[in-house]
Write an enzyme that holds these catalytic residues in place. Structure first.
Site, PDB file in Angstrom:
ATOM      1  N   HIS A 224      40.995  44.595  62.877  1.00 24.06           N
ATOM      2  CA  HIS A 224      41.112  46.050  62.761  1.00 24.06           C
ATOM      3  C   HIS A 224      41.162  46.737  64.121  1.00 24.06           C
ATOM      4  CE1 HIS A 224      36.603  45.796  63.021  1.00 24.06           C
ATOM      5  NE2 HIS A 224      36.764  46.892  63.726  1.00 24.06           N
ATOM      6  N   ASP A 252      39.898  39.841  58.738  1.00 23.82           N
ATOM      7  CA  ASP A 252      39.611  40.723  59.875  1.00 23.82           C
ATOM      8  C   ASP A 252      39.534  39.879  61.137  1.00 23.82           C
ATOM      9  OD1 ASP A 252      39.163  42.898  61.420  1.00 23.82           O
ATOM     10  OD2 ASP A 252      37.149  43.330  60.680  1.00 23.82           O
ATOM     11  N   GLY A 332      32.009  50.010  68.649  1.00 21.36           N
ATOM     12  CA  GLY A 332      32.424  49.338  69.875  1.00 21.36           C
ATOM     13  C   GLY A 332      32.071  47.868  69.906  1.00 21.36           C
ATOM     14  N   SER A 334      32.765  45.812  67.472  1.00 22.12           N
ATOM     15  CA  SER A 334      33.757  45.069  66.698  1.00 22.12           C
ATOM     16  C   SER A 334      34.459  44.011  67.540  1.00 22.12           C
ATOM     17  CB  SER A 334      34.814  46.028  66.143  1.00 22.12           C
ATOM     18  OG  SER A 334      34.372  46.667  64.987  1.00 22.12           O
ATOM     19  N   SER A 349      32.853  42.021  62.500  1.00 17.75           N
ATOM     20  CA  SER A 349      33.783  42.826  61.720  1.00 17.75           C
ATOM     21  C   SER A 349      33.223  44.223  61.476  1.00 17.75           C
ATOM     22  CB  SER A 349      34.088  42.143  60.378  1.00 17.75           C
ATOM     23  OG  SER A 349      34.875  42.978  59.555  1.00 17.75           O
TER      24      SER A 349
END
Length: 380
Positions: A224, A252, A332, A334, A349
């Site tokens: 993402h 993801d 942030g 991720s 994720s």
């Protein structure tokens, strides 16, 4: 990694110091060194903070979890079709294996695992979950996963939404599949991308995310965070690489190739909070194992593996085969790294909550990403 950064140069220098004592082979014999700890002091401190363990207890747990990984492999082979899943029991320091057959139960015990006799095999539960994956879930359903402890498929619903018609309808359809239980969660999951701020590892468009793990030729991260073809800027704003592959929702994960002037190392950054961690492999930790996460916002945080093969129902769509943890995260983080000991587990994720009040976070398993793109993990 860019060649000009002092921090990265320091990492390389640390790695180069390993084995210098070999050059002293002709010197006088030295006293036998004390046994080295199984993990860095910083990692043990993080486990102490987040899991309430002493340094000695953290070391003992890491050692027991490492042994459990090997027992799990053997138990799965031995139990065959009777295998019902497994988890690490922190109270006993042993792996617990669920089986559907008493004969296989005895054989699994002989391997060094504790056992539990159950009704449903892991394969049967996986089939039930796969049927749930074909349903469209409303926003009040956070996700669902196979839970070996309860020997069921657990559907997590947001507490405040449980009595809404849409959630009740989904739960009724799920229960019709069989072997389903319902649990409540405080909030719906969300991804952990963030707007651009200074001093963080990489950017794409106006989004900041975190590097997961170095692979030969680049790194893996969350899907993402960027689409295939999107340009990536490094922590200093300079051109770093390009998303070669990306999948979200459904999955993801993503693969970013890097430009010349940057290179990969088998290291997960400690951000000055703990020493940088070497990555030595990607052996999958059982449910119940301790696990830690590195991200550009909240740095090092630890917790335990709560569930595997979970379907997470984000507002953008469902993501499958995720692993749920009790580790907190924030915007942030991720794409950042999940580690169990020195073994890569996956990339961050999303989740719910934060690192002030707590919460849960999911990651996409690393071995699935490597297989999807034909990548090779950079290991020490």
């Amino acid at each position: 990694m860019k060649r000009t950064t002092p921090l990265r140069a320091a990492i390389a220098a640390v790695l180069l110091t390993v084995g210098l004592s070999a050059a002293q082979a002709g010197a006088a014999p030295l006293p036998e060194p004390a046994a080295a700890p199984s993990a860095s002091a910083g990692l043990l401190d993080a486990m102490s903070r987040d899991l309430g363990l002493t340094a000695a207890e953290a070391e003992e747990r890491l050692s027991a979890e490492k042994a459990a990984v090997e027992v799990e492999k053997a138990a799965r082979r031995s139990a065959g079709a009777a295998y019902g899943g497994s988890w690490f029991d922190a109270a006993t320091g042993r792996l617990v294996v669920a089986v559907t057959d008493r004969v296989e139960e005895a054989e699994v015990r002989a391997l060094g695992a504790d056992t539990r006799l159950v009704r449903h095999s892991a394969a049967a539960l996986d089939r039930a979950k796969a049927r749930l994956d074909t349903l469209n879930a409303p926003a009040g359903v956070a996700g669902w996963h196979v839970d070996p402890k309860s020997n069921s498929v657990v559907v997590d619903v947001v507490r405040s939404e449980r009595q809404t018609p849409a959630v009740r309808s989904f739960v009724d359809r799920a229960r019709a599949v069989g072997a389903v239980t319902v649990a409540e969660t405080a909030q719906a999951p969300r991804t952990y991308a963030a707007g651009t701020v200074g001093g963080d590892p990489y950017y794409t468009g106006n989004v900041r995310c975190s590097i997961g793990f170095s692979v030969h030729g680049g790194f893996v991260t969350a899907g993402h965070c960027g689409r295939a073809g999107a340009a990536v800027r490094g922590w200093d704003g300079s051109a770093m690489g390009t998303f070669q592959g990306s999948s979200f929702p459904g999955d993801d994960y993503a693969y970013v190739s890097i430009h010349s002037g940057w290179w990969t190392v088998p290291v997960v950054l400690g951000w000055g909070t703990i020493p940088d961690q070497l990555v030595r492999g990607s052996a999958e930790a059982p449910v119940g194992s301790s696990i830690c996460r590195s991200g550009s916002t909240t740095h090092w945080r630890c917790g335990t593996v709560l569930a595997k093969n979970e379907t997470v129902n984000y507002s953008q769509g469902a993501v499958y085969q995720m692993t749920k943890t009790s580790v907190c995260a924030e915007g942030g983080d991720s794409g950042g790294s999940f580690l169990s000991g020195d073994q890569a587990q996956g990339v961050t994720s999303g989740g719910w909550g934060n690192c002030s009040s707590g919460g849960e976070t999911w990651f996409q398993p690393i071995n699935e990403i490597l297989g999807r793109y034909g990548l090779r993990l950079h290991t020490a």
